[in-house]
Structure formats: structure tokens, C-alpha cells
Scaffold this motif. Structure first.
Motif, PDB file in Angstrom:
ATOM      1  N   GLU A  55       0.822  -1.208   0.000  1.00 55.99           N
ATOM      2  CA  GLU A  55       0.000   0.000   0.000  1.00 55.99           C
ATOM      3  C   GLU A  55       0.858   1.261   0.000  1.00 55.99           C
ATOM      4  O   GLU A  55       0.506   2.268  -0.629  1.00 55.99           O
ATOM      5  CB  GLU A  55      -0.952   0.000   1.191  1.00 55.99           C
ATOM      6  N   PHE A  56       1.989   1.224   0.721  1.00 59.04           N
ATOM      7  CA  PHE A  56       2.868   2.399   0.738  1.00 59.04           C
ATOM      8  C   PHE A  56       3.486   2.622  -0.641  1.00 59.04           C
ATOM      9  O   PHE A  56       3.611   3.763  -1.099  1.00 59.04           O
ATOM     10  CB  PHE A  56       3.968   2.216   1.787  1.00 59.04           C
ATOM     11  N   THR A  57       3.842   1.534  -1.310  1.00 58.75           N
ATOM     12  CA  THR A  57       4.367   1.636  -2.675  1.00 58.75           C
ATOM     13  C   THR A  57       3.298   2.168  -3.621  1.00 58.75           C
ATOM     14  O   THR A  57       3.566   3.020  -4.475  1.00 58.75           O
ATOM     15  CB  THR A  57       4.860   0.261  -3.161  1.00 58.75           C
ATOM     16  N   LYS A  58       2.073   1.672  -3.476  1.00 58.32           N
ATOM     17  CA  LYS A  58       0.976   2.144  -4.327  1.00 58.32           C
ATOM     18  C   LYS A  58       0.747   3.633  -4.134  1.00 58.32           C
ATOM     19  O   LYS A  58       0.571   4.379  -5.103  1.00 58.32           O
ATOM     20  CB  LYS A  58      -0.299   1.368  -4.003  1.00 58.32           C
ATOM     21  N   LEU A  59       0.757   4.096  -2.872  1.00 58.70           N
ATOM     22  CA  LEU A  59       0.552   5.512  -2.588  1.00 58.70           C
ATOM     23  C   LEU A  59       1.675   6.349  -3.194  1.00 58.70           C
ATOM     24  O   LEU A  59       1.424   7.422  -3.764  1.00 58.70           O
ATOM     25  CB  LEU A  59       0.481   5.737  -1.083  1.00 58.70           C
ATOM     26  N   GLY A  82      15.686   2.973   3.277  1.00 55.63           N
ATOM     27  CA  GLY A  82      16.000   1.691   3.875  1.00 55.63           C
ATOM     28  C   GLY A  82      14.842   0.717   3.737  1.00 55.63           C
ATOM     29  O   GLY A  82      13.739   1.100   3.321  1.00 55.63           O
ATOM     30  N   LEU A  83      15.070  -0.527   4.093  1.00 56.11           N
ATOM     31  CA  LEU A  83      14.041  -1.557   3.965  1.00 56.11           C
ATOM     32  C   LEU A  83      12.814  -1.230   4.815  1.00 56.11           C
ATOM     33  O   LEU A  83      11.672  -1.450   4.393  1.00 56.11           O
ATOM     34  CB  LEU A  83      14.607  -2.923   4.361  1.00 56.11           C
ATOM     35  N   LEU A  84      13.042  -0.674   6.002  1.00 58.59           N
ATOM     36  CA  LEU A  84      11.920  -0.327   6.876  1.00 58.59           C
ATOM     37  C   LEU A  84      11.127   0.860   6.342  1.00 58.59           C
ATOM     38  O   LEU A  84      10.034   1.151   6.847  1.00 58.59           O
ATOM     39  CB  LEU A  84      12.422  -0.027   8.291  1.00 58.59           C
ATOM     40  N   GLY A  85      11.662   1.528   5.321  1.00 56.50           N
ATOM     41  CA  GLY A  85      10.926   2.627   4.708  1.00 56.50           C
ATOM     42  C   GLY A  85       9.627   2.163   4.088  1.00 56.50           C
ATOM     43  O   GLY A  85       8.669   2.940   3.975  1.00 56.50           O
ATOM     44  N   LEU A  86       9.573   0.893   3.683  1.00 62.89           N
ATOM     45  CA  LEU A  86       8.332   0.336   3.133  1.00 62.89           C
ATOM     46  C   LEU A  86       7.247   0.224   4.195  1.00 62.89           C
ATOM     47  O   LEU A  86       6.069   0.047   3.862  1.00 62.89           O
ATOM     48  CB  LEU A  86       8.608  -1.046   2.524  1.00 62.89           C
ATOM     49  N   TYR A  87       7.645   0.294   5.453  1.00 64.21           N
ATOM     50  CA  TYR A  87       6.690   0.211   6.562  1.00 64.21           C
ATOM     51  C   TYR A  87       6.450   1.576   7.205  1.00 64.21           C
ATOM     52  O   TYR A  87       6.028   1.656   8.354  1.00 64.21           O
ATOM     53  CB  TYR A  87       7.187  -0.781   7.611  1.00 64.21           C
ATOM     54  N   SER A  88       6.692   2.634   6.450  1.00 64.80           N
ATOM     55  CA  SER A  88       6.426   3.980   6.964  1.00 64.80           C
ATOM     56  C   SER A  88       4.940   4.127   7.281  1.00 64.80           C
ATOM     57  O   SER A  88       4.081   3.765   6.469  1.00 64.80           O
ATOM     58  CB  SER A  88       6.837   5.023   5.922  1.00 64.80           C
ATOM     59  N   GLY A  89       4.642   4.642   8.455  1.00 63.32           N
ATOM     60  CA  GLY A  89       3.247   4.785   8.874  1.00 63.32           C
ATOM     61  C   GLY A  89       2.608   3.476   9.292  1.00 63.32           C
ATOM     62  O   GLY A  89       1.368   3.383   9.348  1.00 63.32           O
ATOM     63  N   PHE A  90       3.418   2.485   9.623  1.00 70.12           N
ATOM     64  CA  PHE A  90       2.884   1.158   9.949  1.00 70.12           C
ATOM     65  C   PHE A  90       1.934   1.156  11.152  1.00 70.12           C
ATOM     66  O   PHE A  90       0.925   0.430  11.127  1.00 70.12           O
ATOM     67  CB  PHE A  90       4.021   0.164  10.187  1.00 70.12           C
ATOM     68  N   ARG A 111       1.439  10.218   3.263  1.00 69.84           N
ATOM     69  CA  ARG A 111       1.705  11.252   2.257  1.00 69.84           C
ATOM     70  C   ARG A 111       2.704  12.276   2.802  1.00 69.84           C
ATOM     71  O   ARG A 111       3.611  12.722   2.090  1.00 69.84           O
ATOM     72  CB  ARG A 111       0.406  11.946   1.875  1.00 69.84           C
ATOM     73  N   ASP A 112       2.544  12.656   4.082  1.00 64.97           N
ATOM     74  CA  ASP A 112       3.481  13.590   4.693  1.00 64.97           C
ATOM     75  C   ASP A 112       4.893  13.017   4.711  1.00 64.97           C
ATOM     76  O   ASP A 112       5.873  13.743   4.511  1.00 64.97           O
ATOM     77  CB  ASP A 112       3.037  13.922   6.128  1.00 64.97           C
ATOM     78  N   ILE A 113       4.999  11.729   4.966  1.00 68.90           N
ATOM     79  CA  ILE A 113       6.308  11.074   4.974  1.00 68.90           C
ATOM     80  C   ILE A 113       6.934  11.128   3.584  1.00 68.90           C
ATOM     81  O   ILE A 113       8.120  11.427   3.417  1.00 68.90           O
ATOM     82  CB  ILE A 113       6.174   9.617   5.454  1.00 68.90           C
ATOM     83  N   LEU A 114       6.131  10.846   2.557  1.00 66.43           N
ATOM     84  CA  LEU A 114       6.639  10.834   1.186  1.00 66.43           C
ATOM     85  C   LEU A 114       7.023  12.220   0.690  1.00 66.43           C
ATOM     86  O   LEU A 114       7.916  12.349  -0.152  1.00 66.43           O
ATOM     87  CB  LEU A 114       5.592  10.223   0.251  1.00 66.43           C
ATOM     88  N   THR A 115       6.350  13.253   1.174  1.00 68.49           N
ATOM     89  CA  THR A 115       6.619  14.605   0.696  1.00 68.49           C
ATOM     90  C   THR A 115       7.690  15.314   1.511  1.00 68.49           C
ATOM     91  O   THR A 115       7.969  16.488   1.266  1.00 68.49           O
ATOM     92  CB  THR A 115       5.329  15.455   0.729  1.00 68.49           C
TER      93      THR A 115
END
Length: 256
Positions: A77-81, A123-131, A195-199
Motif C-alpha cells: 500500500e505504501f508503494t501504491k501511494l 531503507g528496507l523499513l521505509g516500506l513500513y512507513s506509517g505502519f 503522504r506527509d512522509i513521502l513529501t
């Protein structure tokens, strides 16, 4: 603008992940529900378990299922966003530059390329941002989802008969509507935080808070109508297929 293709940005990620997530969700739910029922009502045969006990077991099994599948679904879902807002981020970047009076052609990244970029930058844990928000949404949502389904199925099933296809469809549609209505603000807030994390650049701690009031709660439900309609249709079909396939499998097992 991207045109009609923009509505399908990131479609391959959910298409690839939905089968695994649904399979795991229903498998975990079915197995853990039996275990919780045995704990809550030991030595009581399933047909004689009270509806209250059955509902509590369904809630606990749904919470367990949601918590487990959040570990699987969060990276997807984080990749999709990230893919969906890529165009908006690029547009904002170029619109702020005075040297670019018009937007250049932006080549969309694929799902794998986007995931690799997230890992490379965060990093790998970046895929779990907002987990944590993802975990809360999936655990609460799945718990409510199966609780509503079991409750509606019990209420719509004749006391002197078995549940049929119409009961499965109505129960599935209603559980999708009610569970999604309750969990939608959590899903919206999760998307906002991600979204805030990505921006923001990697490593920047997002500490901004948004006060919860009547207006902010209304914003949290923005777009809920389309989501509820989709959830109703999808879950009516989902549970109808699931329950009828389960009946067929049980019948085949009995014949063998």
C-alpha cells in the motif's frame, strides 16, 4: 493531466497483493476463530455455542487476522501511494521553478522501481512507513468486518434453516458498508501521514498534528460514498463465493 490512465496509477500493486492478502485473511480468520471458540466455550460442540460467544470469537479472530495481514499489505500500500502521488509531487516541483513555464513529460515508474527507490532512500523499513496507523486500521477494520458479517448472517438466517446465497450476499454487503464507515477516518489519517512522509526528505520527523473537530472529521470522510458502494458490492460477491466454495469443499470432503 494524466487522463484516464491516471485513475489506474499503481493498479498492479493491489492486483498482485490482493489474492495473497485475502487468502491469508480468511485462512487466519477461519482457523483462529475455531481456536478462540474452543477457549471461550471449552467442551461445547460448535452447533451449541451461543451467538454471543461466537461473535466474540469472530471479533478476536478478525483482530488477529487484521494484525497479521497488515505486515504483508503495508509495503504494497505504501508503494501504491508513492506511485499515485508521484505525478503530483513532480508537478509541484516543476511549478515552483521559474525556468519551467510548462510541465515536462513525466515517465511513470513501475511498482518494482518505486519500491526499490523507497528502499534506496529510506531503507528496507521505509516500506513500513506509517505502519502503526496501518496496523490500527487493519486490526480494527478486520475485527469489525467479521463481527458485522457473523452478526448479520445470524440475524438473516431462518432459525429453522441454513443460510443461503442471498443471506451471504446481504451480510457481506452490509458488513462491508458498516465496517468501512467506522474505519474510514483511520484509513484517511493513515494516508495523510504516509503522504506527509513521502513529501518530506528521509529522516525528517513528522510532528505536525491536526486538531480533531467537526470540520476535520468531515474531511476525514471525504470520498466515503464511492468507497462504501465499492465495499458493499465487492464484499457481497466475496462472501457469497467464499461461503459457497466452503460448502462445496465440505461436501467433497464428506463424499471422500
Amino acid at each position: 493531466m494524466e487522463g484516464i490512465r491516471g485513475f489506474f496509477r499503481g493498479i498492479w500493486v493491489p492486483l498482485c497483493s490482493i489474492t495473497a492478502v485475502r487468502t491469508c485473511s480468511f485462512s487466519i480468520y477461519a482457523n483462529t476463530k475455531d481456536r478462540y471458540r474452543e477457549i471461550l466455550a471449552p467442551n461445547v460442540p460448535p452447533p451449541h455455542v451461543s451467538q454471543f460467544t461466537n461473535t466474540v470469537a469472530a471479533t478476536l479472530a478478525g483482530l488477529t487476522s487484521g494484525a497479521v495481514i497488515s505486515v504483508i499489505s503495508c509495503p504494497f500500500e505504501f508503494t501504491k501511494l508513492a506511485m499515485q502521488i508521484e505525478y503530483l509531487l513532480a508537478k509541484a516541483k516543476y511549478s515552483s521553478a521559474p525556468d519551467f513555464p510548462s510541465y515536462p513529460e513525466i515517465t511513470p515508474k513501475g511498482s518494482l522501481e518505486t519500491a526499490k527507490e523507497i528502499v534506496r532512500n529510506r531503507g528496507l523499513l521505509g516500506l513500513y512507513s506509517g505502519f502503526p496507523y496501518h496496523l490500527l486500521r487493519d486490526a480494527a477494520g478486520t475485527g469489525l468486518y467479521f463481527t458485522f458479517y457473523e452478526s448479520f448472517k445470524w440475524a438473516l438466517t431462518p432459525h429453522d434453516g441454513d443460510a443461503g446465497t442471498l443471506t451471504f450476499a446481504l451480510s457481506g454487503g452490509l458488513c462491508g458498508v458498516f465496517s468501512w464507515l467506522l474505519v474510514f477516518p483511520i484509513d484517511t489519517y493513515k494516508s495523510i501521514r504516509q503522504r506527509d512522509i513521502l513529501t518530506n526528505p528521509p529522516g525528517v520527523l513528522i510532528t505536525r498534528t491536526r486538531p480533531l473537530n467537526y470540520k476535520s472529521l468531515r474531511r476525514m470522510y471525504r470520498g466515503v460514498g464511492v468507497s462504501v458502494i465499492r465495499s458493499c458490492i465487492v464484499n457481497a460477491i466475496n462472501f457469497t463465493v467464499f461461503e459457497n466454495m466452503k460448502k462445496c469443499i465440505d461436501r467433497w470432503s464428506s463424499d471422500e
